[in-house]
Design an enzyme around this catalytic site. Sequence first.
Site, PDB file in Angstrom:
ATOM      1  N   PRO A 125      40.157  41.949  33.484  1.00 18.24           N
ATOM      2  CA  PRO A 125      40.886  43.072  34.130  1.00 18.24           C
ATOM      3  C   PRO A 125      40.191  43.578  35.372  1.00 18.24           C
ATOM      4  CG  PRO A 125      39.691  43.874  32.225  1.00 18.24           C
ATOM      5  CD  PRO A 125      39.439  42.393  32.288  1.00 18.24           C
ATOM      6  N   CYS A 126      40.040  42.727  36.347  1.00 18.63           N
ATOM      7  CA  CYS A 126      39.364  43.164  37.563  1.00 18.63           C
ATOM      8  C   CYS A 126      40.222  44.166  38.318  1.00 18.63           C
ATOM      9  CB  CYS A 126      39.022  41.972  38.432  1.00 18.63           C
ATOM     10  SG  CYS A 126      40.320  40.760  38.541  1.00 18.63           S
ATOM     11  N   PHE A 127      41.508  44.223  37.981  1.00 16.09           N
ATOM     12  CA  PHE A 127      42.384  45.190  38.664  1.00 16.09           C
ATOM     13  C   PHE A 127      42.129  46.610  38.173  1.00 16.09           C
ATOM     14  CE2 PHE A 127      44.481  43.450  34.997  1.00 16.09           C
ATOM     15  CZ  PHE A 127      44.929  44.584  34.324  1.00 16.09           C
TER      16      PHE A 127
END
Length: 98
Positions: free
Chosen positions: A51-53
């Site tokens: 979940p780099c967002f």
Amino acid sequence: MNFDQKICNLLIKIPKGKVSTYKYLAEALNCKAYRAVGNALNKNKSPEKYPCFKIINSSGFVGQYKNGQKTKIRLLKKEGIHIKNNKINLGKYLYKFK
DNA sequence: CCGTTGACTCTTT
DNA sequence: AAAAGAGCCAACG
């Protein structure tokens, strides 16, 4: 362990519906490499897996994203995070590593 | 090996 | 309040 891997390791710790900042991420790595963190995420091999967002600026702005800011926002909204004017309510959604 | 760059943040004008 | 400068660290050429 690579820098990227450490980052991913932290990313998966972020609970659903929460976000974190580059700053806290860097602190969790025990350094002040705020920029290096973003750099690592940008070159991340598996952006879909992690979940780099969920990583935003310390000021609450969404910031940049490899696949476009819009995508980032859309994904965040899907997590149940309300965004207004490219900004996120940190007090409500910020997750701090402990 | 050195200089530049970047999904950043803090402090000082 | 808004803008500019300084500091930070990994990756790339």
